[in-house]
Write a protein that holds these residues in place. Structure first.
Motif, PDB file in Angstrom:
ATOM      1  N   GLU A 180       0.818  -1.208   0.000  1.00 58.20           N
ATOM      2  CA  GLU A 180       0.000   0.000   0.000  1.00 58.20           C
ATOM      3  C   GLU A 180       0.855   1.262   0.000  1.00 58.20           C
ATOM      4  O   GLU A 180       0.486   2.269  -0.617  1.00 58.20           O
ATOM      5  CB  GLU A 180      -0.944  -0.028   1.204  1.00 58.20           C
ATOM      6  CG  GLU A 180      -1.986  -1.136   1.080  1.00 58.20           C
ATOM      7  CD  GLU A 180      -3.006  -1.162   2.213  1.00 58.20           C
ATOM      8  OE1 GLU A 180      -3.962  -1.956   2.118  1.00 58.20           O
ATOM      9  OE2 GLU A 180      -2.843  -0.392   3.190  1.00 58.20           O
ATOM     10  N   VAL A 215      -7.868   2.217  -8.556  1.00 55.53           N
ATOM     11  CA  VAL A 215      -6.692   1.795  -7.793  1.00 55.53           C
ATOM     12  C   VAL A 215      -6.987   0.385  -7.293  1.00 55.53           C
ATOM     13  O   VAL A 215      -8.062   0.141  -6.725  1.00 55.53           O
ATOM     14  CB  VAL A 215      -6.410   2.745  -6.611  1.00 55.53           C
ATOM     15  CG1 VAL A 215      -5.269   2.211  -5.750  1.00 55.53           C
ATOM     16  CG2 VAL A 215      -6.079   4.145  -7.118  1.00 55.53           C
ATOM     17  N   HIS A 216      -6.060  -0.528  -7.511  1.00 53.18           N
ATOM     18  CA  HIS A 216      -6.318  -1.941  -7.243  1.00 53.18           C
ATOM     19  C   HIS A 216      -5.284  -2.524  -6.277  1.00 53.18           C
ATOM     20  O   HIS A 216      -4.090  -2.213  -6.357  1.00 53.18           O
ATOM     21  CB  HIS A 216      -6.287  -2.731  -8.550  1.00 53.18           C
ATOM     22  CG  HIS A 216      -7.406  -2.384  -9.485  1.00 53.18           C
ATOM     23  ND1 HIS A 216      -8.518  -3.181  -9.664  1.00 53.18           N
ATOM     24  CD2 HIS A 216      -7.595  -1.293 -10.280  1.00 53.18           C
ATOM     25  CE1 HIS A 216      -9.335  -2.613 -10.535  1.00 53.18           C
ATOM     26  NE2 HIS A 216      -8.791  -1.473 -10.929  1.00 53.18           N
ATOM     27  N   TYR A 245      -8.482   5.290   2.487  1.00 56.68           N
ATOM     28  CA  TYR A 245      -8.240   4.939   1.089  1.00 56.68           C
ATOM     29  C   TYR A 245      -9.033   5.856   0.154  1.00 56.68           C
ATOM     30  O   TYR A 245      -8.504   6.352  -0.838  1.00 56.68           O
ATOM     31  CB  TYR A 245      -8.626   3.476   0.843  1.00 56.68           C
ATOM     32  CG  TYR A 245      -7.819   2.494   1.655  1.00 56.68           C
ATOM     33  CD1 TYR A 245      -6.719   1.845   1.111  1.00 56.68           C
ATOM     34  CD2 TYR A 245      -8.161   2.215   2.982  1.00 56.68           C
ATOM     35  CE1 TYR A 245      -5.976   0.939   1.852  1.00 56.68           C
ATOM     36  CE2 TYR A 245      -7.422   1.322   3.738  1.00 56.68           C
ATOM     37  CZ  TYR A 245      -6.331   0.696   3.172  1.00 56.68           C
ATOM     38  OH  TYR A 245      -5.590  -0.180   3.914  1.00 56.68           O
ATOM     39  N   ARG A 246     -10.308   6.056   0.467  1.00 54.46           N
ATOM     40  CA  ARG A 246     -11.144   6.890  -0.401  1.00 54.46           C
ATOM     41  C   ARG A 246     -10.782   8.361  -0.288  1.00 54.46           C
ATOM     42  O   ARG A 246     -10.910   9.104  -1.259  1.00 54.46           O
ATOM     43  CB  ARG A 246     -12.616   6.645  -0.053  1.00 54.46           C
ATOM     44  CG  ARG A 246     -13.084   5.276  -0.535  1.00 54.46           C
ATOM     45  CD  ARG A 246     -14.489   4.950  -0.098  1.00 54.46           C
ATOM     46  NE  ARG A 246     -14.926   3.684  -0.694  1.00 54.46           N
ATOM     47  CZ  ARG A 246     -15.949   2.966  -0.252  1.00 54.46           C
ATOM     48  NH1 ARG A 246     -16.647   3.390   0.811  1.00 54.46           N
ATOM     49  NH2 ARG A 246     -16.283   1.834  -0.842  1.00 54.46           N
ATOM     50  N   PHE A 263      -7.225   8.094  -2.511  1.00 55.15           N
ATOM     51  CA  PHE A 263      -7.290   7.595  -3.883  1.00 55.15           C
ATOM     52  C   PHE A 263      -8.556   8.015  -4.624  1.00 55.15           C
ATOM     53  O   PHE A 263      -8.599   7.964  -5.847  1.00 55.15           O
ATOM     54  CB  PHE A 263      -7.219   6.069  -3.897  1.00 55.15           C
ATOM     55  CG  PHE A 263      -5.922   5.498  -3.388  1.00 55.15           C
ATOM     56  CD1 PHE A 263      -4.724   5.775  -4.015  1.00 55.15           C
ATOM     57  CD2 PHE A 263      -5.908   4.676  -2.281  1.00 55.15           C
ATOM     58  CE1 PHE A 263      -3.527   5.237  -3.562  1.00 55.15           C
ATOM     59  CE2 PHE A 263      -4.724   4.128  -1.808  1.00 55.15           C
ATOM     60  CZ  PHE A 263      -3.532   4.409  -2.450  1.00 55.15           C
ATOM     61  N   LYS A 312     -12.813   5.002  -6.390  1.00 51.65           N
ATOM     62  CA  LYS A 312     -12.636   3.772  -7.171  1.00 51.65           C
ATOM     63  C   LYS A 312     -11.434   2.974  -6.671  1.00 51.65           C
ATOM     64  O   LYS A 312     -10.385   2.920  -7.312  1.00 51.65           O
ATOM     65  CB  LYS A 312     -12.492   4.112  -8.654  1.00 51.65           C
ATOM     66  CG  LYS A 312     -13.722   4.818  -9.215  1.00 51.65           C
ATOM     67  CD  LYS A 312     -13.529   5.220 -10.663  1.00 51.65           C
ATOM     68  CE  LYS A 312     -14.750   5.965 -11.199  1.00 51.65           C
ATOM     69  NZ  LYS A 312     -14.560   6.410 -12.598  1.00 51.65           N
ATOM     70  N   VAL A 313     -11.597   2.356  -5.512  1.00 52.88           N
ATOM     71  CA  VAL A 313     -10.555   1.521  -4.916  1.00 52.88           C
ATOM     72  C   VAL A 313     -11.093   0.098  -4.818  1.00 52.88           C
ATOM     73  O   VAL A 313     -12.147  -0.131  -4.210  1.00 52.88           O
ATOM     74  CB  VAL A 313     -10.149   2.020  -3.520  1.00 52.88           C
ATOM     75  CG1 VAL A 313      -8.992   1.188  -2.983  1.00 52.88           C
ATOM     76  CG2 VAL A 313      -9.769   3.493  -3.565  1.00 52.88           C
ATOM     77  N   ASP A 314     -10.406  -0.848  -5.438  1.00 54.30           N
ATOM     78  CA  ASP A 314     -10.839  -2.250  -5.437  1.00 54.30           C
ATOM     79  C   ASP A 314      -9.824  -3.128  -4.723  1.00 54.30           C
ATOM     80  O   ASP A 314      -8.609  -2.968  -4.919  1.00 54.30           O
ATOM     81  CB  ASP A 314     -11.004  -2.757  -6.874  1.00 54.30           C
ATOM     82  CG  ASP A 314     -12.191  -2.127  -7.580  1.00 54.30           C
ATOM     83  OD1 ASP A 314     -13.190  -1.846  -6.889  1.00 54.30           O
ATOM     84  OD2 ASP A 314     -12.121  -1.913  -8.796  1.00 54.30           O
ATOM     85  N   ILE A 335      -2.421   0.962 -10.543  1.00 51.12           N
ATOM     86  CA  ILE A 335      -3.300   2.096 -10.848  1.00 51.12           C
ATOM     87  C   ILE A 335      -3.695   2.039 -12.323  1.00 51.12           C
ATOM     88  O   ILE A 335      -2.846   1.768 -13.192  1.00 51.12           O
ATOM     89  CB  ILE A 335      -2.581   3.425 -10.547  1.00 51.12           C
ATOM     90  CG1 ILE A 335      -2.148   3.470  -9.071  1.00 51.12           C
ATOM     91  CG2 ILE A 335      -3.456   4.620 -10.887  1.00 51.12           C
ATOM     92  CD1 ILE A 335      -1.215   4.630  -8.755  1.00 51.12           C
TER      93      ILE A 335
END
Length: 360
Positions: free
Chosen positions: A156, A179-180, A192-193, A196, A199-201, A209
């Motif tokens: 991360e 972002v994966h 995270y949100r 990033f 759209k974080v999976d 990315i």
């Protein structure tokens, strides 16, 4: 130990591969740790690092020691999402001597190319693979650590630093297509949100990315070719750390190329800029062979992919270069003493028990 077969993996990729990184992330860690009530000096001393690393960003330290500091500090009750928090605090200037040179590159594509060129000033562990398909570009984070899995916080952190670099080029409010992360989602996605975007999976097939080709090649309005030249001249004066062995260079190239089906000596030779025969000769002079290094990297990648539920055993076989799952199973059993399906079952059972214990 979560990853069964770890001792076997040390034989493959741990002891003879010195993996060093800049201590810059520890200067960020210090402030975040203090705010969470963690004593950063004590944390460093417990893994054998000198506390001066907290104030000296250009020291080169063992990547494993950095990972241990983060793993010990990133407990949910103390400092969750530590790696992301450090990545969020990262600035272009934190890339040290190469910062000015990166700032004046004409596009993000050129920035990523120069990151690879000056990797010796940044990190032995990190590589970025750029995969392009029509308008979509995936920036894969590839980590060479000598461990079956780098660890959640290190992954991360690295994705976060890459994202900060992308934003430095594309604008502070930029949001990517996605972002994966290959690992499971944490209990809270707030940090995270915030960093990033929405759209974080997690439990994805890769760490990295997703952006567009237009963004990769968007002209940098701040680029100044004269300043870039000046910065490059200054970089030429930087002392170069002890050069990696040719075996280490091949290992890193294979970690990037094997999942793309390019584990033969020719694409590795092209990436390293030497002829295949020359590469073979150089490896032989150091007591290595290309085939043994391919086997080593395959073993490292196989354990890493099998530890994720996202990949089927057939997927893993393909990713490490086997066209037939039966051939992969025979090879894996010979290396680790059990079939890949059993290794995965044991690994995931251990992980589930560990989470259950933490939950209680």
């Amino acid at each position: 130990m979560l990853f069964l077969g770890y001792d076997r993996m040390i034989e493959f990729c741990g002891e003879d591969m010195a993996i060093l990184v800049r201590s810059a992330s520890l200067t960020k860690y210090s402030e975040i740790a203090c705010a969470a009530g963690i004593d950063p000096v004590r944390a460093l001393r417990e893994v054998g690092l000198d506390p001066s690393c907290l104030h000296s960003p250009d020291l080169r330290i063992p990547e494993l020691s950095l990972a241990r500091v983060f793993e010990a500090s990133a407990k949910p009750s103390a400092c969750p999402s530590l790696g992301v928090r450090i990545g969020e605090a990262w600035r272009l200037s934190d890339f040290g001597a190469v910062s000015l040179f990166l700032q004046h590159q004409p596009t993000l594509r050129q920035v990523l190319a120069q990151i690879e060129r000056y990797r010796h000033l940044l990190s032995d562990s990190v590589a970025i693979r750029v995969d392009e398909s029509q308008d979509v570009v995936v920036l894969h984070v590839v980590l060479v650590t000598g461990r079956p899995h780098p660890g959640r916080e290190i992954v991360e952190l690295t994705v976060g630093v890459l994202f900060s670099l992308v934003r430095a080029m594309l604008g502070p409010q930029y949001e990517p297509r996605g972002v994966h992360f290959a690992h499971a989602a944490p209990d809270s996605l707030r940090v995270y949100r915030r960093f990033f975007g929405p759209k974080v999976d997690f439990d994805s097939g890769f760490d990295g990315i997703v952006i567009t080709r237009r963004e990769l090649d968007r002209p940098n309005p701040l680029a100044d070719s004269r300043l870039a030249y000046y910065a490059q001249e200054l970089l030429a004066l930087q002392p170069r750390p002890g050069h990696d062995s040719i075996a280490d260079d091949v290992r890193r190239a294979l970690h990037i190329l094997v999942p793309n089906g390019q584990g033969a000596i020719e694409p590795v030779s092209r990436r390293l800029g030497v002829a295949p025969r020359t590469l073979q000769r150089q490896l032989e002079q150091t007591g290595n062979s290309f085939s043994s290094l391919v086997n080593e990297v395959r073993a490292s990648l196989a354990l890493r992919y099998l530890s994720h539920r996202h990949f089927s055993v057939s997927d893993v076989a393909d990713l490490v270069g086997f066209s037939e799952i039966s051939a992969f199973s025979r090879w894996f059993s010979a290396e680790f003493g059990k079939p890949p399906s059993r290794w995965r079952s044991d690994c995931l059972d251990t992980a589930d028990r560990s989470r259950s214990c933490k939950g209680h």
